[in-house]
Design a protein around this motif. Structure first.
Motif, short mmCIF file in Angstrom:
data_model
loop_
_atom_site.label_atom_id
_atom_site.label_comp_id
_atom_site.label_asym_id
_atom_site.label_seq_id
_atom_site.Cartn_x
_atom_site.Cartn_y
_atom_site.Cartn_z
N LEU A 368 0.77 -1.13 -0.02
CA LEU A 368 -0.14 0.01 -0.01
C LEU A 368 0.87 1.20 0.04
O LEU A 368 0.54 2.22 -0.81
CB LEU A 368 -0.96 -0.14 1.29
CG LEU A 368 -2.07 -1.07 1.08
CD1 LEU A 368 -3.15 -1.01 2.30
CD2 LEU A 368 -3.10 -0.75 0.01
N ILE A 369 1.99 1.27 0.76
CA ILE A 369 2.90 2.52 0.85
C ILE A 369 3.44 2.64 -0.36
O ILE A 369 3.55 3.68 -0.91
CB ILE A 369 3.89 2.26 1.97
CG1 ILE A 369 3.28 2.50 3.42
CG2 ILE A 369 4.84 3.27 1.84
CD1 ILE A 369 4.20 1.93 4.50
N THR A 370 3.99 1.57 -1.18
CA THR A 370 4.69 1.59 -2.38
C THR A 370 3.71 2.17 -3.40
O THR A 370 4.13 3.19 -4.24
CB THR A 370 5.03 0.32 -2.92
OG1 THR A 370 6.02 -0.40 -1.83
CG2 THR A 370 5.95 0.54 -4.07
N ILE A 371 2.36 1.75 -3.66
CA ILE A 371 1.51 2.00 -4.61
C ILE A 371 0.96 3.49 -4.25
O ILE A 371 0.99 4.17 -5.25
CB ILE A 371 0.24 1.33 -4.68
CG1 ILE A 371 0.84 -0.38 -5.13
CG2 ILE A 371 -0.78 1.90 -5.58
CD1 ILE A 371 1.41 -0.57 -6.25
N SER A 372 1.12 3.72 -3.04
CA SER A 372 0.63 5.26 -2.62
C SER A 372 1.57 6.18 -3.00
O SER A 372 1.13 7.29 -3.86
CB SER A 372 0.15 5.34 -1.27
OG SER A 372 -0.72 4.31 -0.83
N LYS A 373 2.86 5.84 -2.96
CA LYS A 373 3.72 6.78 -3.32
C LYS A 373 3.94 6.83 -4.98
O LYS A 373 4.18 8.00 -5.20
CB LYS A 373 5.21 6.22 -2.73
CG LYS A 373 6.29 7.18 -3.02
CD LYS A 373 7.67 6.60 -2.89
CE LYS A 373 8.71 7.46 -3.37
NZ LYS A 373 9.74 6.81 -4.30
N VAL A 375 1.48 6.57 -6.79
CA VAL A 375 -0.09 7.43 -7.29
C VAL A 375 0.42 8.84 -6.94
O VAL A 375 0.31 9.75 -7.79
CB VAL A 375 -1.19 6.88 -6.58
CG1 VAL A 375 -2.39 7.81 -7.03
CG2 VAL A 375 -1.44 5.43 -7.18
N PHE A 376 0.88 9.16 -5.94
CA PHE A 376 1.23 10.55 -5.43
C PHE A 376 2.30 11.16 -6.23
O PHE A 376 2.03 12.29 -6.65
CB PHE A 376 1.80 10.32 -3.82
CG PHE A 376 2.40 11.75 -3.23
CD1 PHE A 376 1.26 12.66 -2.90
CD2 PHE A 376 3.63 12.10 -3.02
CE1 PHE A 376 1.79 13.81 -2.39
CE2 PHE A 376 3.93 13.32 -2.55
CZ PHE A 376 2.87 14.41 -2.31
#
Ligand SMILES: Cc1cc2nc3c(=O)[nH]c(=O)nc-3n(C[C@H](O)[C@H](O)[C@H](O)COP(=O)(O)OP(=O)(O)OC[C@H]3O[C@@H](n4cnc5c(N)ncnc54)[C@H](O)[C@@H]3O)c2cc1C
Ligand code: SF4
Ligand code: SF4
Ligand code: SF4
Length: 387
Positions: A368-373, A375-376
């Motif tokens: 989740l952290i990797t994907i959020s970063k 997308v951000f």
């Protein structure tokens, strides 16, 4: 001698280890849990055999155009236990019926994925179904050669790079060898698999997270990466626990599969695969016929349809006598639905970041952290582009 300085250039096939006359190469795990050859330079006699058999240093070309078929095993029960059309079992039974030996990937007692062999039809069950973890080949190549030299028929199944490594190691054609590989997306890390199972067992059995579970066989009685209970296209990861609990999770909700299918957990050689279609060394390649629902809606039943690529046309005859439906296909049409046939997946730009986060977080959180970063960063970039 073999010296791995770029991990993209070693698929971990073990051809070098198997051929070394001085037995001075060991496969050692790196920090991602993948095995790489390491040479004991004191024992090494600089014969270069390890380099000569390496399928990455010496990839062979496959000039022939394969014959391609949609393929469905007529035995419904076997098809349901298999990942796609259940064709692997038919090929393996053909070899067993002739007194042969079949090699494939299976789980060991503690749910690690390893290569093993069987001489019976009952023994084939453990090889059925895709295991999305790199298998440990162990000394299978040496065992294959021993059986072949003794005149036994052998079917070796594995990833395309494992088959390419075996062929290079054998260094001569054997008429009694049938090789079967798969269209291969890539293989995930055995370390992530072990850690994921530990996390899962702790959650299901209410064990404290920092306690390491030693014998996974005491907690898990069965695992399927591709359970078809709710259909083939939207397959589920199914785990049966010894306390009677059964967990079925659609692949797109399962953190292990999310990380695998985002290409974050793959071996680095899978981003530069040495054994795609134009370098494939097997007699037969198996795959999923994604797109069968559009190409052949009348045969589509959501129980699994395979693809069969025949590279050695002289071994064609027995295939038409197998208990299955075969429908001739055009290569360019099936490739449209399955780009992994021709191309390696791209190395994600956030792969290093994922592994750094995974040092301190569990799999789901790291994903989740990797994907959020990611997308951000995309949002920020598009904002700057608009300014
Ligand atoms: C890691 C991996 C990635 C794959 N990627 C794709 C893809 O991108 N596109 C696609 O169309 N198909 C892919 N496949 C193949 C596909 O999912 C089916 O396995 C294949 O179509 C054969 O299905 P089947 O029903 O005939 O036999 P099954 O009984 O389902 O297949 C069993 C065969 O798979 C082999 N096998 C299982 N796990 C492993 C492993 N970890 N390493 C080596 N061999 C293994 C066994 O030795 C046996 O030969 C992949 C398979 C694996 C293991
Ligand atoms: S050069 Fe020869 S002896 Fe040295 S590691 Fe390679 S195969 Fe073994
Ligand atoms: S690809 Fe295979 S033969 Fe080449 S170095 Fe790696 S394990 Fe050895
Ligand atoms: S993608 Fe290529 S290098 Fe990776 S496991 Fe599959 S065949 Fe081997």
């Amino acid at each position: 001698m073999i010296n791995i300085t770029d991990k993209h250039k070693c698929c971990g096939c073990t051809a070098c280890v198997s051929v070394c006359p001085k037995d001075c190469i060991s496969m050692l795990e790196d920090n991602e849990g993948f095995l790489y050859p390491v040479v004991d330079s004191v024992k090494c006699i600089d014969c270069s055999l390890c380099e000569k058999v390496c399928p990455v240093l010496h990839p062979l070309k496959n000039e022939s155009e394969p014959l391609v078929f949609a393929a469905i095993n007529n035995d419904e029960s076997i098809r349901m236990q298999s990942s796609s059309g259940g064709i692997f079992t038919l090929l393996a039974e053909y070899v067993i019926d002739r007194g042969g030996v079949v090699f494939g990937a299976c789980f060991d007692r503690d749910w690690n994925v390893v290569h093993d062999y069987t001489e019976t039809k009952e023994g084939l069950a453990k090889f059925r179904g895709s295991k999305y973890v790199q298998s440990n080949v162990g000394n299978s190549f040496i065992q294959v050669k021993t059986f072949l030299d003794a005149g036994r028929e052998v079917l070796f199944s594995g990833t395309p790079c494992q088959v390419a490594g075996l062929k290079n190691y054998l260094r001569k054609p054997y008429l009694n060898l049938l090789t079967v590989d798969l269209v291969c997306h890539g293989v995930p890390s055995p370390y992530i698999w072990r850690k994921y199972l530990q996390e899962t067992v702790c959650r299901v059995y209410g064990i404290k997270k920092n306690k390491s579970v030693v014998n996974l066989c005491d907690y898990i009685s069965d695992i399927s990466f591709r359970a078809k209970d709710r259909g083939w296209k939207k397959y589920n990861v199914k785990v049966i626990y010894r306390n009677g609990k059964v967990e079925m999770m659609p692949y797109f909700e399962n953190p292990y599969m999310n990380v695998f299918l985002s290409d974050l957990s793959l071996r680095q050689s899978c981003y530069a695969c040495p054994a795609k279609l134009h370098n494939v060394q097997s007699d037969i390649t198996l795959a999923d016929f994604w797109g069968v629902d559009e190409v052949y809606p009348d045969i589509y039943d959501d129980k699994g349809c395979g693809l069969l690529f025949i590279h050695s046309k002289e071994k064609l005859d027995f295939l038409f006598r197998m208990n299955c439906r075969l429908l001739h296909q055009k290569l360019d049409i099936v490739v449209n639905y399955n780009p992994n046939i021709l191309r390696s997946v791209n190395e994600p730009i956030n792969r290093k970041f994922f592994w750094a986060v995974y040092c301190s977080q569990n799999l789901q959180v790291s994903y989740l952290i990797t994907i959020s970063k990611f997308v951000f960063m995309r949002i920020i970039r598009s904002i700057f582009r608009c300014l």
